[in-house]
Design a protein around this motif. Structure first.
Motif, PDB file in Angstrom:
ATOM      1  N   PHE A 299      -2.145   2.801   9.138  1.00 50.18           N
ATOM      2  CA  PHE A 299      -1.414   4.052   8.913  1.00 50.18           C
ATOM      3  C   PHE A 299      -0.894   4.101   7.480  1.00 50.18           C
ATOM      4  CE2 PHE A 299       2.438   6.577   8.692  1.00 50.18           C
ATOM      5  CZ  PHE A 299       2.139   7.705   9.440  1.00 50.18           C
ATOM      6  N   PHE A 300      -0.234   3.044   7.053  1.00 44.66           N
ATOM      7  CA  PHE A 300       0.345   3.033   5.716  1.00 44.66           C
ATOM      8  C   PHE A 300      -0.730   2.897   4.635  1.00 44.66           C
ATOM      9  CE2 PHE A 300       4.089   1.842   8.285  1.00 44.66           C
ATOM     10  CZ  PHE A 300       4.964   2.833   7.847  1.00 44.66           C
ATOM     11  N   ALA A 301      -1.788   2.159   4.927  1.00 45.48           N
ATOM     12  CA  ALA A 301      -2.888   2.060   3.960  1.00 45.48           C
ATOM     13  C   ALA A 301      -3.570   3.416   3.789  1.00 45.48           C
ATOM     14  CB  ALA A 301      -3.895   1.010   4.417  1.00 45.48           C
ATOM     15  N   GLU A 302      -3.744   4.126   4.901  1.00 50.72           N
ATOM     16  CA  GLU A 302      -4.361   5.453   4.840  1.00 50.72           C
ATOM     17  C   GLU A 302      -3.463   6.433   4.092  1.00 50.72           C
ATOM     18  OE1 GLU A 302      -7.027   8.581   5.284  1.00 50.72           O
ATOM     19  OE2 GLU A 302      -7.290   6.402   5.399  1.00 50.72           O
ATOM     20  N   ASN A 303      -2.142   6.273   4.206  1.00 53.70           N
ATOM     21  CA  ASN A 303      -1.234   7.120   3.438  1.00 53.70           C
ATOM     22  C   ASN A 303      -1.532   7.026   1.945  1.00 53.70           C
ATOM     23  OD1 ASN A 303       0.086   8.007   5.693  1.00 53.70           O
ATOM     24  ND2 ASN A 303       1.990   6.908   5.314  1.00 53.70           N
ATOM     25  N   ILE A 304      -1.716   5.797   1.467  1.00 57.12           N
ATOM     26  CA  ILE A 304      -2.013   5.594   0.048  1.00 57.12           C
ATOM     27  C   ILE A 304      -3.372   6.193  -0.299  1.00 57.12           C
ATOM     28  CG2 ILE A 304      -2.408   3.862  -1.732  1.00 57.12           C
ATOM     29  CD1 ILE A 304       0.493   4.127  -0.958  1.00 57.12           C
ATOM     30  N   ARG A 305      -4.352   6.008   0.585  1.00 56.61           N
ATOM     31  CA  ARG A 305      -5.689   6.563   0.328  1.00 56.61           C
ATOM     32  C   ARG A 305      -5.657   8.086   0.300  1.00 56.61           C
ATOM     33  NH1 ARG A 305      -7.272   2.089   3.708  1.00 56.61           N
ATOM     34  NH2 ARG A 305      -7.232   3.426   5.575  1.00 56.61           N
ATOM     35  N   GLN A 306      -4.925   8.689   1.248  1.00 55.56           N
ATOM     36  CA  GLN A 306      -4.827  10.143   1.276  1.00 55.56           C
ATOM     37  C   GLN A 306      -4.163  10.678   0.016  1.00 55.56           C
ATOM     38  OE1 GLN A 306      -2.898  11.580   4.809  1.00 55.56           O
ATOM     39  NE2 GLN A 306      -4.513  10.865   6.193  1.00 55.56           N
TER      40      GLN A 306
ATOM     41  N   LEU B 125       3.141  -4.447   6.947  1.00 50.56           N
ATOM     42  CA  LEU B 125       2.851  -3.020   6.784  1.00 50.56           C
ATOM     43  C   LEU B 125       2.086  -2.748   5.504  1.00 50.56           C
ATOM     44  CD1 LEU B 125       6.268  -1.423   7.842  1.00 50.56           C
ATOM     45  CD2 LEU B 125       4.374  -2.162   9.268  1.00 50.56           C
ATOM     46  N   GLU B 126       2.273  -3.599   4.503  1.00 54.14           N
ATOM     47  CA  GLU B 126       1.611  -3.413   3.216  1.00 54.14           C
ATOM     48  C   GLU B 126       0.278  -4.135   3.146  1.00 54.14           C
ATOM     49  OE1 GLU B 126       4.436  -4.582   0.286  1.00 54.14           O
ATOM     50  OE2 GLU B 126       5.853  -2.980   0.772  1.00 54.14           O
ATOM     51  N   GLY B 127      -0.186  -4.638   4.296  1.00 52.76           N
ATOM     52  CA  GLY B 127      -1.516  -5.217   4.364  1.00 52.76           C
ATOM     53  C   GLY B 127      -1.582  -6.714   4.208  1.00 52.76           C
ATOM     54  N   ASN B 128      -0.445  -7.392   4.245  1.00 48.93           N
ATOM     55  CA  ASN B 128      -0.424  -8.850   4.128  1.00 48.93           C
ATOM     56  C   ASN B 128      -0.852  -9.451   5.466  1.00 48.93           C
ATOM     57  OD1 ASN B 128       0.154 -11.571   3.878  1.00 48.93           O
ATOM     58  ND2 ASN B 128       2.029 -11.239   2.693  1.00 48.93           N
TER      59      ASN B 128
END
Length: 885
Positions: free
Chosen positions: A376-383, A114-117
């Protein structure tokens, strides 16, 4: 008796007593083309009856499923919590034996994914299925049986592949207390003769069994988390953060089968459109199965994805695909409908088969779903980085427990919160260090943070399946502010309940403030312990062993003098209040106070209180949800004995035993004889608390004008109408006849909903000098609103409106301009002395879904302080009339 003879006798007896409801053997549920291990016992082998033959008892189901887990290396079981009635809630983890041996490593790899690994992409998918959140929905519980049997017994490459590629978590069951209630009801009305008439009593326990012990709808609890069942499953859900979450239900018996994606336009804007596309992709597998059996189904009507507190929507705001399934209910076993005979076993099989298509559909779309969740979770951080809001800060003035309760809620949603270590001022509002908290938006679930904190008042469509406004800091009546710049996340807060320091042994008496969440619980301990207590009508300062202590209106004074309880026992009660309620208690050293005229013996300042004995009416048309929320608040939160009486039985009571009657929303009207009895009881000193529809009824039936006044008003109204008619005749104006507008039939759905307030948050002004306003920090009070009627302002008592809606009341949610204009500036609460008693009308439910601790205090004040409401002695009629002009 020999064993074989006993078994034969048992089998014969079961055959004799079994009714005609359609029972189905294990073969009915087995999938065509799949080989099953014959050594794995079926449910009927274990329980002695087949699915569909009789209601599946929760104990029988758990015994069977636990037995499957014990004998299968594919299944493990964990007890994740208990219901109010102490029934266990279980999760069954289903995967290959090899995966079971490395389950924690798989979980950690999934979270890393989920964290991009990218290295973790090969980890098995994590899939989740909710079973049985509504107790009245039979197949939503029973379908867990063939599903777990399937994965314990099914053989072949397809099943082995599913087990290897996925970790499947099945929660059984979300609402065991509701299911137990349904099962007992159906068994109570069981009959030998076949009766599929939907009017038969066996088929009618929809609302009563739908809910948990305190009559809460648990499928609205994913966001609110006030109940132990929801708290148990949410911990497990966030522990795994599944990629797909399936949510199984039943609906009206005549309805065809339903599965998501749901209404296209009624999607929460925080949910990506891609979630709908992927849900439709999985849905093609459901459709293929249902088409193969020529079954009716629908996918894009009625059900929406807006309120983020439902079992199919909450996952979508948290990075999962939430998929709702609904089957037309068979109620007591089988029932005739306009689409034919609906049977439990058939519903169970359909839910079971769509659970399999959900699993296979997710695996077929593995790459797309994996990418979606990671993005989804990466976009959360970007938003969060792009957005102007970098965080939120909040506090609860004078009530650390209310703020801590909110912190606990955020933590359960996997939202990190830190405690402010120094004072902060934002937009002129003060947030003191130590009792204020900070939530940064730069977290992986920033959309959930937005859903909780932000206010939404503009909508693409005005039709809502559930509430339209749920901004939780408003519900908690918190002081909160948006931060435009971030700050380090340190000193993480867990919101743990904190006891207060034990009080010193008092030489004169004890005092405690009324601002704390559990001050009513503390007072109930005092009065329930046969102690005399007094409440402060004004702010004051009391000299204590800890120095001078400032106390607000509503503060409680427990004198040592003339008590029937020993001083040692009084001190023990005070220690319990400090340790178990968290309310700071101070030992007063003297009756003299530093404030002129406000000594502890001043009877006009410190007024005597009586122990309330509360009567809560239920059923007979009253809303079960409203009653349950009242019951839970009083009984669970404040440990107050509450007498629940069916509305039809109120007439047989000895009213002298009770001090308060609570009537809630729904059909609250009492018959003429009972209404007169209630009036007489109020005249003798009783207090009626009426909320929502009951307030509207009581306004007329209890506080209404007598016949003489009504005739005079009708006479005056007739003259006014005649004058208006004459004026219109002179000017040529006329009213359009009612119903003259012509509209297209297709507009009806949207038009009907245009002026409905399904659930919004309104701003109100609270008189903090009124007994109902005691313990509040300021006059601003957010209230939940889901009715369109308005209460009348009493024309002879200008002090009778302790809470009034703001002129522009909408804070969050939907309400039409017409409704806002009608409601703005009208009473939210009316409180009147009537003879020796009191009548308190509340336009809203102050404890809606157990999630409004701000307005909860209104209810507690109405119970404990109704005797402090005074009647005005002056003549205000002319003054009020002048104001109206």
């Amino acid at each position: 008796m020999p064993r074989l003879a006993f078994v034969a006798l048992l089998t014969l007896s079961l055959t004799i007593v079994s009714g005609p409801v359609s029972a189905k053997p294990v073969e009915y549920f087995q999938v065509e083309g799949i080989t099953y291990d014959g050594s794995v016992p079926s449910f009927e082998d274990n329980a002695g009856y087949e699915i569909g033959e009789r209601p599946v008892r929760y104990g029988d189901m758990l015994a069977y499923l636990r037995g499957l887990a014990a004998r299968s290396d594919r299944i493990s079981v964990e007890t994740i919590g208990y219901s109010h009635e102490r029934r266990p809630i279980l999760t069954f983890t289903v995967t290959s034996p090899g995966n079971h041996a490395n389950l924690e490593s798989i979980r950690q790899a999934h979270l890393a994914r989920l964290e991009g690994n990218a290295a973790a992409n090969a980890a098995p998918m994590v899939l989740w299925i909710n079973w049985g959140v509504h107790g009245s929905e039979t197949s939503s519980m029973d379908a867990a049986i063939p599903l777990l049997y399937h994965f314990a017994a099914a053989q072949g490459p397809q099943v082995e592949s599913q087990l290897e590629q996925a970790v499947m978590i099945f929660t059984v069951t979300f609402n065991p207390d509701g299911h137990a209630r349904r099962i007992d009801h159906v068994e109570t009305f069981w009959s030998y003769a076949d009766n599929s008439d939907p009017n038969d009593a066996a088929h009618n326990l929809w609302t009563e069994a739908r809910v948990n012990h305190y009559w809460f709808d648990l499928n609205r609890q994913w966001l609110l988390l006030t109940q132990p069942e929801s708290q148990a499953w949410i911990r497990q859900w966030h522990k795994w953060k599944p990629m797909v979450s399936a949510d199984y239900h039943e609906m009206g018996s005549s309805a065809p089968y339903y599965f998501h994606p749901g209404e296209e336009l009624r999607r929460n804007p925080l949910i990506p459109k891609r979630a709908r596309e992927l849900t439709q992709g999985i849905g093609q597998r459901h459709a293929a199965f249902l088409d193969s059996e020529a079954r009716l189904y629908t996918t894009e009507e009625r059900f929406d994805n807006f309120y983020i507190g439902k079992g199919s929507t909450y996952p979508q705001i948290n990075g999962s695909l939430g998929i709702l399934f609904e089957a037309g209910a068979a109620r007591g076993g089988k029932v005739q409908t306009e689409r034919g005979l609906v049977e439990t076993a058939d519903n169970v099989r359909t839910h079971f088969r769509t659970a399999l298509t959900t699993i296979q559909g997710a695996l077929d779309l593995r790459d797309e779903i994996t990418a979606y969740q990671r993005n989804f979770f990466a976009e959360n951080i970007r938003q969060a980085a792009r957005g102007r809001t970098k965080g939120w800060v909040f506090t609860a003035k004078g009530d650390p427990e209310r703020a801590a309760r909110f912190v606990r809620l955020l933590n359960m949603h996997d939202i990190k919160v830190s405690r402010l270590t120094s004072d902060m001022t934002v937009d002129g509002r003060s947030f003191p260090g130590g009792t204020s908290y900070y939530v940064p938006t730069a977290q992986t679930n920033s959309r959930m943070i937005r859903g909780i904190f932000e206010r939404f008042t503009d909508f693409e469509e005005n039709v809502f399946y559930d509430v339209s406004g749920w901004t939780l800091p408003l519900a908690y009546d918190l002081e909160y502010a948006e931060l435009r710049s971030g700050r380090p996340l340190s000193d993480l807060a867990d919101g743990a309940f904190r006891s207060a320091a034990a009080p010193d042994l008092a030489p004169y008496g004890y005092v405690f403030d009324w601002t704390h969440t559990y001050a009513p619980r503390a007072l109930n301990r005092v009065l329930g312990g046969n102690l005399m207590a007094r409440a402060a009508m004004e702010e004051t300062v009391v000299t204590t062993t800890s120095g001078d202590v400032e106390l607000g209106r509503g503060a409680i004074f427990v004198p040592l003098a003339r008590q029937a309880v020993s001083q040692d026992d009084i001190h023990t009660i005070m220690e319990t209040i400090a340790s178990q309620d968290g309310v700071p208690v101070f030992a007063a050293t003297s009756g003299l106070t530093p404030v002129t005229g406000r000594d502890l013996g001043a009877t006009n300042i410190f007024r005597a209180l009586k122990q309330p004995r509360v009567l809560l009416a239920y059923d007979g048309g009253l809303s079960r949800y409203d009653v349950g929320e009242m019951w839970w608040t009083l009984d669970h939160n404040h440990r107050m004995p509450v007498t629940l009486v069916h509305k039809k039985d109120l007439g047989s009571l000895d009213w002298t035993k009770y001090t308060h009657l609570v009537l809630v929303g729904g059909d609250a009207a009492l018959n003429k004889k009972l209404t007169q009895a209630v009036k007489g009881w109020i005249k003798g000193g009783g207090t009626l608390i009426a909320t929502r529809d009951a307030a509207l009824w009581a306004e007329d039936a209890i506080l209404g004008k007598d016949k003489k006044d009504k005739k005079e008003e009708e006479k005056k109204a007739g003259k006014d109408r005649a004058n208006d008619g004459a004026k219109k005749e002179e000017t040529g104006d006329s009213d359009a006849p009612a119903g003259s507008e012509r509209l297209d039939f297709a507009e009806m759905g949207v038009r009907d909903a245009e002026h409905v307030i399904g659930g919004a948050i309104f701003a109100a002004d609270l008189d903090t000098t009124h007994p109902l306003g005691f313990g509040f920090a300021d006059r601003d009070l957010p209230v939940h609103r889901n009715r369109s009627f308005t209460l009348k302002r009493p024309d002879d008592n200008p002090y009778a409106v302790p809470v009034q809606y703001a002129d522009k009341p909408l804070l969050s949610g939907y309400a039409s301009g017409r409704r806002l204009e009608e409601i703005g500036g009208t009473p939210s609460v009316v409180a009147q002395r009537k003879d020796r008693g009191a009548v308190i009308l509340m336009a809203d439910n102050p404890v809606f879904r157990g999630t409004y601790p701000g307005t909860e205090k209104l209810l507690m004040n109405a119970i404990f302080f109704s005797g402090l409401i005074d009647r005005p002695r002056g003549d205000y009629a002319q003054e009020v009339d002048g104001q109206d002009e």
